[in-house]
Design an enzyme around this catalytic site. Structure first.
Site, short mmCIF file in Angstrom:
data_model
loop_
_atom_site.label_atom_id
_atom_site.label_comp_id
_atom_site.label_asym_id
_atom_site.label_seq_id
_atom_site.Cartn_x
_atom_site.Cartn_y
_atom_site.Cartn_z
N GLY A 12 -9.48 8.15 -27.37
CA GLY A 12 -9.63 6.68 -27.34
C GLY A 12 -10.20 6.24 -26.00
O GLY A 12 -9.90 5.16 -25.51
N ARG A 15 -13.02 2.72 -24.78
CA ARG A 15 -12.81 1.35 -24.32
C ARG A 15 -11.33 1.10 -23.98
O ARG A 15 -10.51 2.00 -24.10
CB ARG A 15 -13.31 0.33 -25.36
CG ARG A 15 -12.70 0.48 -26.73
CD ARG A 15 -13.43 -0.40 -27.73
NE ARG A 15 -12.77 -0.37 -29.03
CZ ARG A 15 -11.74 -1.13 -29.36
NH1 ARG A 15 -11.25 -1.99 -28.50
NH2 ARG A 15 -11.18 -1.02 -30.56
N ASP A 62 -11.69 11.71 -35.48
CA ASP A 62 -10.43 11.00 -35.69
C ASP A 62 -9.30 11.93 -35.24
O ASP A 62 -9.16 13.04 -35.79
CB ASP A 62 -10.33 10.68 -37.19
CG ASP A 62 -9.05 9.97 -37.58
OD1 ASP A 62 -8.08 10.00 -36.80
OD2 ASP A 62 -9.02 9.40 -38.68
N VAL A 63 -8.50 11.49 -34.27
CA VAL A 63 -7.46 12.38 -33.73
C VAL A 63 -6.40 12.77 -34.76
O VAL A 63 -5.65 13.73 -34.55
CB VAL A 63 -6.75 11.78 -32.48
CG1 VAL A 63 -7.68 11.68 -31.29
CG2 VAL A 63 -6.09 10.44 -32.79
N ASN A 89 -4.32 8.97 -25.52
CA ASN A 89 -4.33 7.52 -25.38
C ASN A 89 -4.68 6.79 -26.68
O ASN A 89 -4.26 5.64 -26.87
CB ASN A 89 -5.33 7.15 -24.27
CG ASN A 89 -5.72 5.69 -24.31
OD1 ASN A 89 -4.99 4.84 -23.81
ND2 ASN A 89 -6.87 5.38 -24.91
N TYR A 154 4.88 1.10 -35.22
CA TYR A 154 4.36 1.34 -33.86
C TYR A 154 5.48 1.82 -32.93
O TYR A 154 5.31 2.79 -32.18
CB TYR A 154 3.74 0.04 -33.35
CG TYR A 154 3.05 0.12 -32.01
CD1 TYR A 154 1.80 0.73 -31.88
CD2 TYR A 154 3.62 -0.45 -30.87
CE1 TYR A 154 1.15 0.78 -30.66
CE2 TYR A 154 2.98 -0.40 -29.65
CZ TYR A 154 1.74 0.22 -29.54
OH TYR A 154 1.11 0.26 -28.32
N LYS A 158 5.75 5.36 -30.92
CA LYS A 158 5.79 5.42 -29.45
C LYS A 158 7.10 6.02 -28.94
O LYS A 158 7.12 6.68 -27.89
CB LYS A 158 5.54 4.03 -28.86
CG LYS A 158 4.14 3.48 -29.16
CD LYS A 158 3.04 4.34 -28.57
CE LYS A 158 1.66 3.76 -28.73
NZ LYS A 158 0.61 4.59 -28.11
N ILE A 187 -0.64 -5.32 -21.65
CA ILE A 187 -1.88 -5.05 -20.91
C ILE A 187 -3.04 -5.77 -21.61
O ILE A 187 -3.14 -5.72 -22.86
CB ILE A 187 -2.19 -3.52 -20.88
CG1 ILE A 187 -0.96 -2.69 -20.45
CG2 ILE A 187 -3.40 -3.22 -20.00
CD1 ILE A 187 -0.51 -2.85 -19.02
P1 NDP Z 1 -7.81 -0.39 -27.80
O1 NDP Z 1 -7.67 -0.73 -29.24
O2 NDP Z 1 -8.51 -1.35 -26.88
O3 NDP Z 1 -8.51 1.05 -27.63
C1 NDP Z 1 -8.07 2.15 -28.37
C2 NDP Z 1 -9.18 3.17 -28.47
O4 NDP Z 1 -8.73 4.25 -29.31
C3 NDP Z 1 -10.43 2.59 -29.12
O5 NDP Z 1 -11.59 3.07 -28.50
C4 NDP Z 1 -10.31 3.12 -30.54
O6 NDP Z 1 -11.51 3.20 -31.28
C5 NDP Z 1 -9.71 4.49 -30.31
N1 NDP Z 1 -9.14 5.02 -31.53
C6 NDP Z 1 -8.44 4.35 -32.49
N2 NDP Z 1 -8.10 5.17 -33.48
C7 NDP Z 1 -8.60 6.40 -33.16
C8 NDP Z 1 -8.58 7.65 -33.82
N3 NDP Z 1 -7.99 7.82 -35.01
N4 NDP Z 1 -9.18 8.71 -33.21
C9 NDP Z 1 -9.80 8.55 -32.02
N5 NDP Z 1 -9.85 7.37 -31.35
C10 NDP Z 1 -9.26 6.31 -31.92
O7 NDP Z 1 -6.34 -0.12 -27.30
P2 NDP Z 1 -5.70 -0.20 -25.83
O8 NDP Z 1 -6.69 0.26 -24.83
O9 NDP Z 1 -5.05 -1.51 -25.69
O10 NDP Z 1 -4.53 0.88 -25.99
C11 NDP Z 1 -4.65 2.23 -25.57
C12 NDP Z 1 -3.30 2.90 -25.75
O11 NDP Z 1 -2.33 2.20 -24.97
C13 NDP Z 1 -2.79 2.90 -27.17
O12 NDP Z 1 -2.14 4.10 -27.45
C14 NDP Z 1 -1.81 1.75 -27.18
O13 NDP Z 1 -0.83 1.91 -28.17
C15 NDP Z 1 -1.23 1.85 -25.79
N6 NDP Z 1 -0.63 0.63 -25.31
C16 NDP Z 1 -1.38 -0.52 -25.17
C17 NDP Z 1 -0.77 -1.68 -24.70
C18 NDP Z 1 -1.52 -2.96 -24.52
O14 NDP Z 1 -0.88 -3.98 -24.15
N7 NDP Z 1 -2.82 -3.00 -24.68
C19 NDP Z 1 0.66 -1.71 -24.39
C20 NDP Z 1 1.35 -0.45 -24.58
C21 NDP Z 1 0.70 0.65 -25.02
P3 NDP Z 1 -12.05 1.86 -32.09
O15 NDP Z 1 -13.10 1.31 -31.21
O16 NDP Z 1 -12.55 2.34 -33.36
O17 NDP Z 1 -10.90 0.97 -32.34
#
Ligand code: NDP
Length: 246
Positions: A12, A15, A62-63, A89, A154, A158, A187
């Site tokens: 991930g 972005r 896809d992970v 991530n 979720y 986690k 975040i």
């Molecule tokens: P985003 O949705 O902004 O980014 C997640 C990234 O993971 C995207 O690029 C997404 O791709 C990719 N992704 C989704 N599914 C898959 C998959 N099956 N295989 C590979 N890549 C995948 O999320 P955040 O940056 O906000 O979050 C990152 C991590 O931090 C997550 O695990 C989230 O649960 C955790 N987190 C976030 C918080 C927050 O407040 N933002 C708080 C606590 C934890 P695509 O572009 O297709 O969506």
């Protein structure tokens, strides 16, 4: 970071928090692999970094799919080298109250957030065990610690990651592989962008530091956990939440 250049794979990583981690590890001196699901987005993020002179490649898949994970690690190995550092991530939310939560919403969140981390850790640990050095960081969430109405899927994923982190830390310590988790709070990323205004205000009320976190705040903790300074830290869950949960 030690003198020898390390290879870091961030799932991930195209972005949000993942991209901030990629940028930070690159500035620490790592060669980076962005592992993400959408080819164009991963390629665009990789180009941004390459244009700044950073050694970076994208692998897509896809992970939660074993074949995709196998091919992402194979490609990373062939093009850059076996990853020394893995950051699990990639994560999604599919929020709903239990009575309305479909099996698909439950399965997709558990499959990507938890099973994805299992598949990637298994793939990464082979090379790390051979090298007798490795760093795995799992991005959990404060929701996995405190729970949240409407996020049973979720929160379960986690919280599961925390148990997974501690078990792997015990299992892999003998090979000099540390495994830790970061639990971010609220975040600012695309994941939280669409939260209703009231929900955002409620978060701010319970955050002692009185601000939302930034992706770079999480990246800073990851940078520490994979550095030589954290050689003696394993099985820990570091909160990055402005003091929300203590
Ligand atoms: P985003 O949705 O902004 O980014 C997640 C990234 O993971 C995207 O690029 C997404 O791709 C990719 N992704 C989704 N599914 C898959 C998959 N099956 N295989 C590979 N890549 C995948 O999320 P955040 O940056 O906000 O979050 C990152 C991590 O931090 C997550 O695990 C989230 O649960 C955790 N987190 C976030 C918080 C927050 O407040 N933002 C708080 C606590 C934890 P695509 O572009 O297709 O969506």
């Amino acid at each position: 970071m030690s003198a020898e250049k390390k290879i870091a794979l961030v799932t991930g990583g195209a972005r949000g928090i993942g991209f901030a981690i990629v940028e930070r590890l690159a500035s620490d001196g790592c060669a980076v692999v962005i592992a993400d699901i959408i080819k164009d987005v991963a390629a665009e993020s990789t180009e941004k970094l390459s244009s700044r002179g950073i050694e970076c490649i994208a692998v897509t898949g896809d992970v939660s799919r074993p074949d995709d994970v196998e091919s992402m690690f194979k490609m990373a190995g062939e093009r850059l080298g076996t990853p020394d550092i893995l950051v699990n991530n990639a994560g999604i939310t599919r929020d709903n109250f239990l009575m309305r939560m479909s099996e698909q919403e439950w399965d997709s969140v558990l499959n990507i957030n938890l099973k994805g981390s299992y598949l990637c850790s298994k793939a990464a640990s082979k090379g790390m065990m051979k090298k007798r050095w490795g760093r795995i960081v799992n991005i959990s969430s404060v929701v996995g610690v405190m729970g949240n109405a409407g996020q049973a899927n979720y929160a379960a994923s986690k919280a599961g990651l925390i148990g997974f982190t501690k078990s792997l830390a015990k299992e892999l310590a003998g090979r000099n592989i540390t495994v830790n988790a970061v639990a971010p709070g609220y975040i600012e990323t695309e994941m939280t962008e669409n939260l209703p205004g009231a929900a955002k205000e409620n978060f701010l009320k319970i955050i002692p530091l009185k601000r939302a976190g930034k992706p770079g705040d999480v990246a800073g903790i990851v940078s520490f956990l994979v550095s030589d300074g954290a050689d003696y830290v394993t099985g820990q869950v570091i909160h990055c939440d402005g003091g929300m949960v203590m």
